[in-house]
Design a protein around this motif. Sequence first.
Motif, short mmCIF file in Angstrom:
data_model
loop_
_atom_site.label_atom_id
_atom_site.label_comp_id
_atom_site.label_asym_id
_atom_site.label_seq_id
_atom_site.Cartn_x
_atom_site.Cartn_y
_atom_site.Cartn_z
N LYS A 95 0.84 -1.20 0.00
CA LYS A 95 0.00 0.00 0.00
C LYS A 95 0.88 1.25 0.00
O LYS A 95 0.63 2.18 -0.77
CB LYS A 95 -0.93 0.00 1.22
CG LYS A 95 -1.82 1.21 1.29
CD LYS A 95 -2.73 1.18 2.51
CE LYS A 95 -3.58 2.44 2.56
NZ LYS A 95 -4.37 2.50 3.78
N ARG A 142 2.57 1.71 -3.41
CA ARG A 142 1.66 2.30 -4.39
C ARG A 142 1.54 3.81 -4.18
O ARG A 142 1.59 4.60 -5.14
CB ARG A 142 0.27 1.64 -4.31
CG ARG A 142 0.24 0.22 -4.86
CD ARG A 142 -1.18 -0.34 -4.97
NE ARG A 142 -1.89 -0.42 -3.72
CZ ARG A 142 -1.84 -1.47 -2.88
NH1 ARG A 142 -1.11 -2.53 -3.19
NH2 ARG A 142 -2.54 -1.46 -1.76
N GLU A 171 -2.12 4.82 -12.47
CA GLU A 171 -2.70 3.48 -12.53
C GLU A 171 -1.79 2.43 -11.87
O GLU A 171 -1.57 1.35 -12.41
CB GLU A 171 -3.02 3.09 -13.97
CG GLU A 171 -4.06 4.00 -14.60
CD GLU A 171 -4.56 3.51 -15.92
OE1 GLU A 171 -5.09 2.38 -15.95
OE2 GLU A 171 -4.43 4.25 -16.91
N LYS A 216 -0.48 -0.50 -9.67
CA LYS A 216 -0.97 -1.74 -9.08
C LYS A 216 0.24 -2.55 -8.63
O LYS A 216 1.31 -2.48 -9.24
CB LYS A 216 -1.80 -2.55 -10.08
CG LYS A 216 -3.07 -1.83 -10.53
CD LYS A 216 -3.89 -2.68 -11.46
CE LYS A 216 -5.17 -1.96 -11.85
NZ LYS A 216 -6.04 -2.81 -12.66
N THR A 217 0.05 -3.33 -7.57
CA THR A 217 1.13 -4.19 -7.08
C THR A 217 0.66 -5.64 -7.09
O THR A 217 -0.53 -5.92 -7.05
CB THR A 217 1.58 -3.81 -5.66
OG1 THR A 217 0.45 -3.81 -4.79
CG2 THR A 217 2.25 -2.44 -5.65
N TYR A 218 1.66 -6.53 -7.14
CA TYR A 218 1.36 -7.96 -7.11
C TYR A 218 2.12 -8.59 -5.96
O TYR A 218 3.34 -8.45 -5.88
CB TYR A 218 1.76 -8.61 -8.44
CG TYR A 218 1.60 -10.12 -8.42
CD1 TYR A 218 0.33 -10.69 -8.44
CD2 TYR A 218 2.71 -10.95 -8.34
CE1 TYR A 218 0.18 -12.06 -8.39
CE2 TYR A 218 2.55 -12.33 -8.30
CZ TYR A 218 1.30 -12.88 -8.32
OH TYR A 218 1.14 -14.23 -8.26
N ALA A 271 5.45 -4.13 -9.11
CA ALA A 271 4.47 -3.09 -9.39
C ALA A 271 4.39 -2.87 -10.89
O ALA A 271 5.34 -3.12 -11.63
CB ALA A 271 4.85 -1.79 -8.69
N LEU A 312 -1.28 -8.49 -14.96
CA LEU A 312 -1.64 -7.26 -14.24
C LEU A 312 -1.31 -6.03 -15.09
O LEU A 312 -2.11 -5.10 -15.17
CB LEU A 312 -0.91 -7.22 -12.89
CG LEU A 312 -1.28 -6.08 -11.96
CD1 LEU A 312 -2.75 -6.17 -11.54
CD2 LEU A 312 -0.38 -6.12 -10.72
N THR A 361 -3.76 -4.95 -17.73
CA THR A 361 -5.00 -4.25 -17.32
C THR A 361 -4.84 -2.75 -17.33
O THR A 361 -5.84 -2.03 -17.22
CB THR A 361 -5.45 -4.70 -15.91
OG1 THR A 361 -4.51 -4.24 -14.93
CG2 THR A 361 -5.65 -6.21 -15.84
N ILE A 362 -3.61 -2.24 -17.47
CA ILE A 362 -3.40 -0.79 -17.44
C ILE A 362 -2.68 -0.25 -18.67
O ILE A 362 -2.31 0.91 -18.71
CB ILE A 362 -2.63 -0.37 -16.17
CG1 ILE A 362 -1.21 -0.94 -16.18
CG2 ILE A 362 -3.38 -0.74 -14.92
CD1 ILE A 362 -0.26 -0.22 -15.24
#
Length: 180
Positions: A22, A25, A35, A37-39, A45, A174, A177-178
Amino acid sequence: MTTIVALLRGINVGGKHSLPMKELRELLRELGCGEVKTYIQSGNAVFNTSADPGVLSQDITAAIERQFGLAPSVLLLTIDEYRSILAQNPFPEATSEPKSIHIGFVTGEPSAPDLAAIDDLQSATENYQLLNGAFWLHAPDGIGRSKLAAKIDKCLGVATTGRNWRSAKAIEDLAATIIS
């Protein structure tokens, strides 16, 4: 804007070098990334940016050091570079066991890798390939038992940050998606 895959080395490994995703990000957003996102919890990221990746990599490391007191190596790859590395998979027959394939994304081109040392460390069941931007290791007996995996940075003469095939593909998904 370019879609970037960020691979941080040594984050949240064995309970050390804690960096909550968190906060990562939020930090990336503060550096102008969009945009984000992390995995999982190991420093992966994806984001969009117009910043120069070389400069941004250093900025990310410096910001993490200021905020968390650790300075991880941050490898940034465009989505095209990342996909190109994954497309080179020399062990496609092993993708049914995705945790047996490991990709060591290299932080620089190995100028004089010690292939003899690599061969000496390789177990009877392991296979490897050094291909553009990555050291591939098929370790069907597991990475935890691999002497080669433990010493690959020394043998290559450059640092790597490793991901198994399952994680590598999940990061690619992931990023999809961006894509801008």
